[in-house]
Design an enzyme around this catalytic site. Structure first.
Site, mmCIF file in Angstrom:
data_model
loop_
_atom_site.group_PDB
_atom_site.id
_atom_site.type_symbol
_atom_site.label_atom_id
_atom_site.label_comp_id
_atom_site.label_asym_id
_atom_site.label_seq_id
_atom_site.Cartn_x
_atom_site.Cartn_y
_atom_site.Cartn_z
ATOM 1 C CD1 TRP A 69 70.779 76.059 -7.350
ATOM 2 C CD2 TRP A 69 69.706 74.889 -9.079
ATOM 3 N NE1 TRP A 69 70.900 76.858 -8.669
ATOM 4 C CE2 TRP A 69 70.138 75.972 -9.623
ATOM 5 C CE3 TRP A 69 69.170 73.960 -9.742
ATOM 6 C CZ2 TRP A 69 69.923 76.483 -10.863
ATOM 7 C CZ3 TRP A 69 68.872 74.239 -10.936
ATOM 8 C CH2 TRP A 69 69.398 75.364 -11.748
ATOM 9 C CD GLU B 13 74.003 73.635 -6.191
ATOM 10 O OE1 GLU B 13 72.977 72.690 -6.132
ATOM 11 O OE2 GLU B 13 74.931 73.343 -6.716
ATOM 12 C CE LYS C 92 73.806 78.491 -12.181
ATOM 13 N NZ LYS C 92 73.152 77.326 -12.896
ATOM 14 C CG ASP D 82 77.991 73.759 -8.635
ATOM 15 O OD1 ASP D 82 78.962 74.078 -9.297
ATOM 16 O OD2 ASP D 82 77.274 73.019 -8.681
ATOM 17 C CG HIS E 261 76.827 77.353 -8.687
ATOM 18 N ND1 HIS E 261 75.630 76.735 -8.107
ATOM 19 C CD2 HIS E 261 76.898 76.719 -9.874
ATOM 20 C CE1 HIS E 261 75.181 75.989 -8.798
ATOM 21 N NE2 HIS E 261 75.561 75.777 -9.965
ATOM 22 C CG HIS F 15 76.841 70.040 -6.151
ATOM 23 N ND1 HIS F 15 75.507 70.574 -6.997
ATOM 24 C CD2 HIS F 15 76.618 68.844 -5.616
ATOM 25 C CE1 HIS F 15 74.573 69.953 -6.554
ATOM 26 N NE2 HIS F 15 75.112 68.937 -5.584
ATOM 27 C CG ASP G 249 77.323 76.405 -13.447
ATOM 28 O OD1 ASP G 249 78.057 75.589 -13.070
ATOM 29 O OD2 ASP G 249 76.039 76.388 -13.144
ATOM 30 C CG ASP H 60 77.393 72.469 -14.778
ATOM 31 O OD1 ASP H 60 77.822 71.964 -13.432
ATOM 32 O OD2 ASP H 60 76.613 73.129 -15.224
ATOM 33 C CG ASP I 239 76.061 69.666 -10.553
ATOM 34 O OD1 ASP I 239 75.658 68.970 -11.650
ATOM 35 O OD2 ASP I 239 75.585 70.695 -10.151
HETATM 36 C C1 LIG Z 1 71.026 69.301 -11.770
HETATM 37 C C2 LIG Z 1 71.607 70.032 -10.279
HETATM 38 O O1 LIG Z 1 70.838 69.896 -9.317
HETATM 39 C C3 LIG Z 1 72.141 71.564 -10.970
HETATM 40 O O2 LIG Z 1 73.126 71.143 -11.549
HETATM 41 C C4 LIG Z 1 72.510 72.231 -9.477
HETATM 42 O O3 LIG Z 1 73.145 71.513 -8.644
HETATM 43 C C5 LIG Z 1 73.436 73.309 -10.285
HETATM 44 O O4 LIG Z 1 74.270 73.376 -9.903
HETATM 45 C C6 LIG Z 1 72.666 74.248 -11.170
HETATM 46 O O5 LIG Z 1 73.629 75.036 -11.749
HETATM 47 MN MN LIG Z 2 75.530 72.165 -8.491
#
Ligand SMILES: C[C@H](O)[C@H](O)[C@@H](O)C(=O)CO
Ligand SMILES: [Mn+2]
Length: 417
Positions: free
Chosen positions: A183, A224, A226, A257, A260, A284, A292, A294, A324
């Site tokens: 990513w 990955e 985004k 993810d 994303h 993820h 996003d 998290d 993630d």
């Molecule tokens: C730290 C990770 O690699 C990162 O979260 C990535 O996977 C991602 O989702 C970035 O938005």
């Molecule tokens: Mn991710």
């Protein structure tokens, strides 16, 4: 017989009435490892010897005390978290979590820098997964594999190649393939005139990185996508369409993810759409709140839908479940435990579904019976099966795990300044 076992026997009988074998569901959980991400433990800081902030358009907000400052502390925190999560687990590492006496730049990472992690994984009898780190570095601020300057691109190509060697080493040492996920945040804050050449550079850079064939017994490449990052709102070179096309044409795994995509888009619906075209899918699992963000994974509808898609379509060997999220506002060990237990609860609940019966209703266009059974089974005593699963795996049942986290907080985390 204990209360938990008693409740399990009753639940077992209730599920048997709809044709579901609870023992078989528990047994199947042994084949569904979750790859726990190391970066929840230290707010994505890593252990390289460089003073820098987290970049790449991602943010760990909050300032809860006690974050891991060294690899030993992180492993100790993971020991605690893993002792509270039932069933099989893996650990997902970033390149920035290397260990060395000297400063090692990203293009110089080597398997030996991860020897302690491999020993730790052997002790736990788990597999490792890996990620090159394309952020939080002086050479990443204006882009990495898409950079207009070929020397900067070359630096990051070398990083990708070096990381594949580390990933292969994990696979060889631990006897289970390491999924290495690429990513990168490369993009633009504002209206972008040339969107094409960075994507051409990205194709060429990735092609160079994955050029050397590595036995999939040891290593699997994943990419990955985004939608956007903070400060990179207008353009992301590695978009969904880009990586879907890349993964299918290069036969790499694709990573989806949950955070994303546009806030109304869900990855659960994308699983069956991509699986006819990619051999391996990496997830993820995360929780976007308006962006996003998290947040820690919940036992919610989307997590359940993700789990159900894997189980209903028997994708156990082709879908790799990673997490993630990184919440720095709560106890970080609790964050791992809550999020990972929730993912596992959803998998177990999916295994307790009378899927064949539901599919038959659907194929017969008996949508009334489908909806009735889907709703009724929600209130079957699945939680007694979960408790039994925890008991069999010798981890705390219910919220008793929190007592252990609080004790660890008192004796270990509060001592970290
Ligand atoms: C730290 C990770 O690699 C990162 O979260 C990535 O996977 C991602 O989702 C970035 O938005
Ligand atoms: Mn991710």
């Amino acid at each position: 017989m204990s209360t938990i076992e008693n409740a399990y026997q009753i639940a077992k009988a209730r599920f048997a009435e709809i044709g579901v074998d609870t023992d078989a569901a528990i047994f199947a959980m042994a084949k569904l490892p979750i790859s726990v991400h190391c970066w929840q433990g230290d707010d994505v800081a890593g252990f390289e010897m460089q003073e820098g902030e987290l970049t790449g358009g991602i943010q760990a907000t909050g300032n809860y005390p006690g974050k891991a400052r060294t690899a030993d502390e992180l492993r100790s925190d993971l020991d605690k978290a893993f002792s509270l999560i039932p069933g099989p687990k893996r650990l997902n590492l970033h390149a920035s979590y290397l260990e060395s006496e000297q400063k090692v730049d990203r293009n110089e990472v080597k398997p030996e820098h991860f020897a302690n992690w491999v020993n730790w994984a052997k002790q736990h009898q788990i597999g490792l997964d890996f990620n090159p780190t394309y952020f939080s570095h002086p050479l990443s601020n204006e882009g990495t594999l898409t950079h207009v300057n070929p020397e900067i691109r070359q630096f990051w190509i070398e990083h990708g190649k070096a990381c594949r060697k580390v990933s292969e080493y994990f696979g060889k040492e631990l006897g289970t393939p390491s999924v290495m996920n690429i990513w990168l945040p490369d993009g633009m804050k504002d209206i972008t005139v040339d969107k094409f050449s960075p994507r051409q550079h990205l194709v060429e850079s990735l092609d160079q990185i994955i050029h050397e064939k590595i036995d999939p017994k040891y290593h699997i490449d994943a990419v990955e996508s985004k939608l956007f990052g903070i400060g990179l709102e207008s353009y992301t070179a590695g978009s969904n369409e880009f990586y879907l096309a890349y993964a299918t044409s290069r036969k790499t795994a694709l990573c989806l993810d949950a955070g994303h995509f546009h806030p109304t888009e869900v990855i659960s619906d994308k699983i069956s759409a991509v699986m006819p075209f990619v051999e391996h899918l990496l997830l993820h699992v995360s929780r976007p709140v308006r962006w996003d963000s998290d947040h820690v994974v919940l036992f919610d509808d989307e997590t359940q839908n993700i789990a159900s898609e894997i189980i209903r379509n028997k994708l156990f060997d082709r879908v790799h479940i990673g997490l993630d999220f990184f919440d720095a506002s709560i106890n970080r060990i609790a964050a791992w435990v809550i999020g990972t237990r929730n993912m596992k609860k959803c998998l177990l609940k999916a295994l307790l579904e009378p899927t064949e019966k539901l599919k038959k209703y659907e194929h017969d266009r008996d949508f009334t019976s489908r909806l009735a059974l889907l709703e009724e089974q929600k209130s079957l005593p699945w939680q007694a099966v979960w408790d039994q699963y925890c008991l069999l795996n010798e981890v705390p049942v219910g919220s008793r795990w929190l007592d252990e986290v609080r004790q660890y907080e008192k004796t270990v985390l509060t001592k970290r300044s």
